[in-house]
Motif scaffolding. Sequence first.
Motif, mmCIF file in Angstrom:
data_model
loop_
_atom_site.group_PDB
_atom_site.id
_atom_site.type_symbol
_atom_site.label_atom_id
_atom_site.label_comp_id
_atom_site.label_asym_id
_atom_site.label_seq_id
_atom_site.Cartn_x
_atom_site.Cartn_y
_atom_site.Cartn_z
ATOM 1 N N VAL A 93 0.837 -1.155 -0.055
ATOM 2 C CA VAL A 93 0.157 0.084 -0.033
ATOM 3 C C VAL A 93 0.808 1.191 -0.140
ATOM 4 C CG1 VAL A 93 -1.715 1.187 1.184
ATOM 5 C CG2 VAL A 93 -1.877 -0.984 1.372
ATOM 6 N N TRP A 94 0.410 2.237 -0.773
ATOM 7 C CA TRP A 94 1.135 3.505 -0.975
ATOM 8 C C TRP A 94 0.269 4.584 -0.699
ATOM 9 C CZ3 TRP A 94 1.463 7.603 -4.596
ATOM 10 C CH2 TRP A 94 2.409 8.586 -4.237
ATOM 11 N N SER A 105 -1.489 -2.540 -4.465
ATOM 12 C CA SER A 105 -1.185 -3.166 -5.349
ATOM 13 C C SER A 105 -1.701 -4.664 -5.213
ATOM 14 C CB SER A 105 0.706 -3.305 -5.655
ATOM 15 O OG SER A 105 0.737 -3.763 -6.896
ATOM 16 N N VAL A 106 -2.789 -4.752 -5.753
ATOM 17 C CA VAL A 106 -3.517 -6.183 -5.448
ATOM 18 C C VAL A 106 -2.844 -7.538 -5.939
ATOM 19 C CG1 VAL A 106 -5.868 -7.419 -5.764
ATOM 20 C CG2 VAL A 106 -5.801 -4.879 -5.217
ATOM 21 N N SER A 107 -2.595 -6.897 -7.353
ATOM 22 C CA SER A 107 -1.911 -8.094 -8.235
ATOM 23 C C SER A 107 -0.478 -7.334 -8.779
ATOM 24 C CB SER A 107 -2.802 -9.009 -9.371
ATOM 25 O OG SER A 107 -2.020 -9.599 -10.074
ATOM 26 N N PRO A 108 0.468 -7.281 -8.280
ATOM 27 C CA PRO A 108 1.554 -6.558 -8.430
ATOM 28 C C PRO A 108 2.256 -7.100 -9.883
ATOM 29 C CG PRO A 108 2.046 -7.334 -6.248
ATOM 30 C CD PRO A 108 0.728 -7.961 -6.865
ATOM 31 N N PRO A 109 2.924 -6.394 -10.348
ATOM 32 C CA PRO A 109 3.593 -6.526 -11.966
ATOM 33 C C PRO A 109 4.574 -7.742 -11.386
ATOM 34 C CG PRO A 109 4.227 -4.351 -11.122
ATOM 35 C CD PRO A 109 3.168 -4.882 -10.196
ATOM 36 N N HIS A 110 4.693 -8.623 -12.452
ATOM 37 C CA HIS A 110 5.678 -9.861 -12.175
ATOM 38 C C HIS A 110 6.436 -9.817 -13.564
ATOM 39 C CE1 HIS A 110 7.052 -13.738 -11.757
ATOM 40 N NE2 HIS A 110 7.120 -13.632 -10.459
ATOM 41 N N THR A 111 7.546 -10.219 -13.567
ATOM 42 C CA THR A 111 8.218 -10.421 -14.817
ATOM 43 C C THR A 111 7.807 -11.662 -15.814
ATOM 44 O OG1 THR A 111 10.572 -9.975 -13.569
ATOM 45 C CG2 THR A 111 10.713 -11.096 -15.636
ATOM 46 N N GLY A 112 7.377 -11.317 -16.816
ATOM 47 C CA GLY A 112 6.809 -12.188 -18.036
ATOM 48 C C GLY A 112 5.419 -11.943 -17.899
ATOM 49 N N LEU A 113 4.895 -11.192 -16.986
ATOM 50 C CA LEU A 113 3.332 -10.971 -17.108
ATOM 51 C C LEU A 113 2.979 -9.395 -17.541
ATOM 52 C CD1 LEU A 113 2.009 -12.783 -14.049
ATOM 53 C CD2 LEU A 113 2.246 -13.640 -16.252
ATOM 54 N N ALA A 115 0.065 -7.667 -17.183
ATOM 55 C CA ALA A 115 -1.199 -7.135 -16.502
ATOM 56 C C ALA A 115 -1.042 -7.018 -15.134
ATOM 57 C CB ALA A 115 -2.502 -8.037 -16.759
ATOM 58 N N GLU A 116 -1.646 -6.135 -14.576
ATOM 59 C CA GLU A 116 -1.527 -6.075 -12.954
ATOM 60 C C GLU A 116 -2.946 -5.441 -12.836
ATOM 61 O OE1 GLU A 116 0.902 -2.479 -11.556
ATOM 62 O OE2 GLU A 116 1.563 -3.108 -13.620
ATOM 63 N N ILE A 117 -3.148 -5.476 -11.296
ATOM 64 C CA ILE A 117 -4.474 -5.062 -10.838
ATOM 65 C C ILE A 117 -4.231 -4.066 -9.527
ATOM 66 C CG2 ILE A 117 -6.822 -5.459 -9.709
ATOM 67 C CD1 ILE A 117 -6.538 -8.407 -11.040
ATOM 68 N N ILE A 118 -4.698 -2.927 -9.362
ATOM 69 C CA ILE A 118 -4.519 -1.719 -8.402
ATOM 70 C C ILE A 118 -6.004 -1.381 -7.805
ATOM 71 C CG2 ILE A 118 -3.780 0.381 -8.000
ATOM 72 C CD1 ILE A 118 -1.627 -1.483 -9.119
ATOM 73 N N GLU A 119 -5.867 -1.384 -6.680
ATOM 74 C CA GLU A 119 -7.090 -0.722 -5.799
ATOM 75 C C GLU A 119 -6.706 0.564 -5.694
ATOM 76 O OE1 GLU A 119 -10.138 -1.369 -2.127
ATOM 77 O OE2 GLU A 119 -7.823 -1.826 -1.929
ATOM 78 N N PRO A 181 -19.807 13.208 -2.428
ATOM 79 C CA PRO A 181 -19.411 13.437 -0.907
ATOM 80 C C PRO A 181 -18.598 12.657 -0.405
ATOM 81 C CG PRO A 181 -21.642 12.993 -0.930
ATOM 82 C CD PRO A 181 -21.369 12.969 -2.493
ATOM 83 N N GLU A 182 -18.638 11.203 -0.820
ATOM 84 C CA GLU A 182 -18.070 10.248 -0.240
ATOM 85 C C GLU A 182 -16.869 10.055 -1.233
ATOM 86 O OE1 GLU A 182 -20.492 8.756 -3.436
ATOM 87 O OE2 GLU A 182 -21.050 9.754 -1.487
ATOM 88 N N GLN A 183 -15.744 8.836 -0.417
ATOM 89 C CA GLN A 183 -14.665 8.846 -1.173
ATOM 90 C C GLN A 183 -14.994 7.986 -2.463
ATOM 91 O OE1 GLN A 183 -11.864 6.229 1.105
ATOM 92 N NE2 GLN A 183 -13.086 4.542 0.910
ATOM 93 N N ALA A 184 -14.169 7.781 -3.220
ATOM 94 C CA ALA A 184 -14.307 6.557 -4.387
ATOM 95 C C ALA A 184 -13.260 5.603 -4.240
ATOM 96 C CB ALA A 184 -14.046 7.410 -5.710
ATOM 97 N N ARG A 185 -13.735 4.441 -4.583
ATOM 98 C CA ARG A 185 -12.713 3.320 -4.592
ATOM 99 C C ARG A 185 -12.876 2.568 -6.053
ATOM 100 N NH1 ARG A 185 -12.984 -2.233 -2.921
ATOM 101 N NH2 ARG A 185 -14.906 -2.282 -2.504
ATOM 102 N N TYR A 186 -11.885 2.113 -6.701
ATOM 103 C CA TYR A 186 -11.824 1.612 -7.957
ATOM 104 C C TYR A 186 -10.885 0.501 -7.898
ATOM 105 C CZ TYR A 186 -8.269 5.188 -8.922
ATOM 106 O OH TYR A 186 -7.048 5.822 -8.686
#
Length: 193
Positions: A93-94, A105-113, A115-119, A181-186
């Motif tokens: 988390v940053w 960083s839900v699914s961090p980058p990895h050598t050879g892949l 795609a990655e997933i960020i929240e 008025p509320e936070q956003a999560r994506y």
Amino acid sequence: MRESGAAEPGSVDARLAARLGELRTERGWSLDELSRRSGVSRSTLSRLERGELSPTAALLGTLCTVYERTMSRLLMEVEAEPAQLVPAARQPVWRDEASGFVRRSVSPPHTGLRAEIIEGMLGAGADIAYENAPVPGVEQHIWVLEGTVEITVDGIAHTVRSGDCLRFRLAGPSHFHCPGPEQARYALVIVLP
């Protein structure tokens, strides 16, 4: 950028500072040359590399563009090699307290892949602008899970609400704003070209 004092040895901030210095050195650039390429003052760059300042999301985005890396890839480079299974408690988390942005960083980058997933979480009123794509042509899919995010890509503003998904190839600047008025999560899926 935020004043942080000296980064704690071995911390993510300290490893990030060291990696930023390594990237500049690998290219044979002086601080003056990096300043010219990034538009960031030489003194700020020097303090970042010494771990005296913690970069904002926008500043880190600028440096990622200069170094032709996604933010995720840069942050992955300062973390240990990720395992196939990434338990929630071990997902890096940053935080950018100045802008109200939290990045997991839900699914961090990895050598050879590719795609990655960020929240991403933006507090109400949070506003982040990125001057350029970190890697031109990077594919992004943004699925809003809670709240609303106004996203501007290629000069076109999109209002993305809970359940909506915006997808695009990023070639230039982008802008994220949480009107509240509320936070956003994506969820952000990044696919390298």
